[in-house]
Design a protein around this motif. Structure first.
Motif, PDB file in Angstrom:
ATOM      1  N   ARG A  73      -4.021  -5.427  -4.425  1.00 16.09           N
ATOM      2  CA  ARG A  73      -3.860  -4.010  -4.140  1.00 16.09           C
ATOM      3  C   ARG A  73      -3.785  -3.722  -2.651  1.00 16.09           C
ATOM      4  O   ARG A  73      -4.182  -4.537  -1.822  1.00 16.09           O
ATOM      5  CB  ARG A  73      -5.017  -3.217  -4.747  1.00 16.09           C
ATOM      6  CG  ARG A  73      -4.958  -3.288  -6.274  1.00 16.09           C
ATOM      7  CD  ARG A  73      -5.874  -2.349  -6.921  1.00 16.09           C
ATOM      8  NE  ARG A  73      -5.554  -0.974  -6.535  1.00 16.09           N
ATOM      9  CZ  ARG A  73      -6.109   0.069  -7.101  1.00 16.09           C
ATOM     10  NH1 ARG A  73      -6.997  -0.095  -8.049  1.00 16.09           N
ATOM     11  NH2 ARG A  73      -5.808   1.280  -6.715  1.00 16.09           N
ATOM     12  N   THR A  74      -3.325  -2.528  -2.327  1.00 18.99           N
ATOM     13  CA  THR A  74      -3.227  -2.106  -0.940  1.00 18.99           C
ATOM     14  C   THR A  74      -4.598  -2.153  -0.279  1.00 18.99           C
ATOM     15  O   THR A  74      -5.563  -1.615  -0.797  1.00 18.99           O
ATOM     16  CB  THR A  74      -2.671  -0.668  -0.868  1.00 18.99           C
ATOM     17  OG1 THR A  74      -1.393  -0.654  -1.490  1.00 18.99           O
ATOM     18  CG2 THR A  74      -2.558  -0.195   0.573  1.00 18.99           C
ATOM     19  N   GLY A  75      -4.667  -2.838   0.849  1.00 25.72           N
ATOM     20  CA  GLY A  75      -5.912  -2.946   1.589  1.00 25.72           C
ATOM     21  C   GLY A  75      -6.717  -4.188   1.282  1.00 25.72           C
ATOM     22  O   GLY A  75      -7.704  -4.472   1.948  1.00 25.72           O
TER      23      GLY A  75
ATOM     24  N   TYR B 118      -2.951  -0.008   8.840  1.00 29.57           N
ATOM     25  CA  TYR B 118      -3.974  -1.021   8.604  1.00 29.57           C
ATOM     26  C   TYR B 118      -4.597  -1.400   9.929  1.00 29.57           C
ATOM     27  O   TYR B 118      -3.891  -1.565  10.921  1.00 29.57           O
ATOM     28  CB  TYR B 118      -3.358  -2.316   8.063  1.00 29.57           C
ATOM     29  CG  TYR B 118      -3.019  -2.316   6.620  1.00 29.57           C
ATOM     30  CD1 TYR B 118      -4.008  -2.453   5.664  1.00 29.57           C
ATOM     31  CD2 TYR B 118      -1.699  -2.228   6.213  1.00 29.57           C
ATOM     32  CE1 TYR B 118      -3.687  -2.490   4.330  1.00 29.57           C
ATOM     33  CE2 TYR B 118      -1.370  -2.264   4.883  1.00 29.57           C
ATOM     34  CZ  TYR B 118      -2.372  -2.404   3.940  1.00 29.57           C
ATOM     35  OH  TYR B 118      -2.050  -2.441   2.619  1.00 29.57           O
TER      36      TYR B 118
ATOM     37  N   LEU C 139      -7.976   1.032   6.115  1.00 27.32           N
ATOM     38  CA  LEU C 139      -6.718   1.695   5.795  1.00 27.32           C
ATOM     39  C   LEU C 139      -6.855   3.169   6.165  1.00 27.32           C
ATOM     40  O   LEU C 139      -7.825   3.822   5.785  1.00 27.32           O
ATOM     41  CB  LEU C 139      -6.426   1.548   4.304  1.00 27.32           C
ATOM     42  CG  LEU C 139      -5.118   2.101   3.772  1.00 27.32           C
ATOM     43  CD1 LEU C 139      -3.926   1.394   4.424  1.00 27.32           C
ATOM     44  CD2 LEU C 139      -5.059   1.940   2.265  1.00 27.32           C
TER      45      LEU C 139
ATOM     46  N   LEU D  14      -2.626   6.570  -1.844  1.00 25.22           N
ATOM     47  CA  LEU D  14      -1.328   6.497  -1.168  1.00 25.22           C
ATOM     48  C   LEU D  14      -0.523   7.736  -1.516  1.00 25.22           C
ATOM     49  O   LEU D  14      -0.587   8.240  -2.633  1.00 25.22           O
ATOM     50  CB  LEU D  14      -0.586   5.234  -1.587  1.00 25.22           C
ATOM     51  CG  LEU D  14      -1.291   3.923  -1.249  1.00 25.22           C
ATOM     52  CD1 LEU D  14      -0.466   2.734  -1.731  1.00 25.22           C
ATOM     53  CD2 LEU D  14      -1.569   3.807   0.229  1.00 25.22           C
TER      54      LEU D  14
ATOM     55  N   TYR E  72      -4.622 -10.416   0.396  1.00 25.30           N
ATOM     56  CA  TYR E  72      -3.835 -10.901  -0.729  1.00 25.30           C
ATOM     57  C   TYR E  72      -4.234 -12.297  -1.176  1.00 25.30           C
ATOM     58  O   TYR E  72      -4.345 -13.205  -0.369  1.00 25.30           O
ATOM     59  CB  TYR E  72      -2.350 -10.874  -0.338  1.00 25.30           C
ATOM     60  CG  TYR E  72      -1.411 -11.098  -1.478  1.00 25.30           C
ATOM     61  CD1 TYR E  72      -1.314 -10.159  -2.499  1.00 25.30           C
ATOM     62  CD2 TYR E  72      -0.627 -12.236  -1.537  1.00 25.30           C
ATOM     63  CE1 TYR E  72      -0.441 -10.359  -3.550  1.00 25.30           C
ATOM     64  CE2 TYR E  72       0.245 -12.436  -2.581  1.00 25.30           C
ATOM     65  CZ  TYR E  72       0.334 -11.497  -3.591  1.00 25.30           C
ATOM     66  OH  TYR E  72       1.182 -11.694  -4.632  1.00 25.30           O
TER      67      TYR E  72
END
Length: 94
Positions: free
Chosen positions: A19-21, A59, A72, A51, A24
């Motif tokens: 997910r975003t933030g 970031y 974020l 978002l 990975y």
């Protein structure tokens, strides 16, 4: 059937580690469907501000030794949240 770089099926959408933030592919306690168990929780992930289409997000990734923090920020509203804290326990090879 699509496969990823490693020849596996891609993860289902919504996994914390994708997910975003998040950092990975670092395990974040997701339920691993094909194994029927929860993944390790190496990064402490919290969803960031929602978002918004058409709004830029920034970031900030701060690495201090083996400690990483991801923040974020919604550049329009200024809403900021630390999304990930990760302590890398794998020693660096010299």
């Amino acid at each position: 059937m699509n496969k990823d770089f490693y020849g596996r099926r891609p993860e289902r959408d919504g996994l914390w580690k994708n997910r975003t933030g998040a950092i990975y592919k670092i395990p974040a306690g997701d339920f691993i469907y094909h194994l029927g168990r929860y993944d390790d929780r190496l990064q402490q992930y919290t969803p960031g501000p929602p978002l918004v289409p058409g709004v830029w997000f920034q970031y900030d990734i701060v690495a201090t030794g083996n400690h990483y923090e991801v923040t974020l920020t919604n550049t329009q509203s200024g809403a900021t949240q630390v999304t990930t804290i990760f302590d890398n326990r794998i020693p660096r090879v010299a």
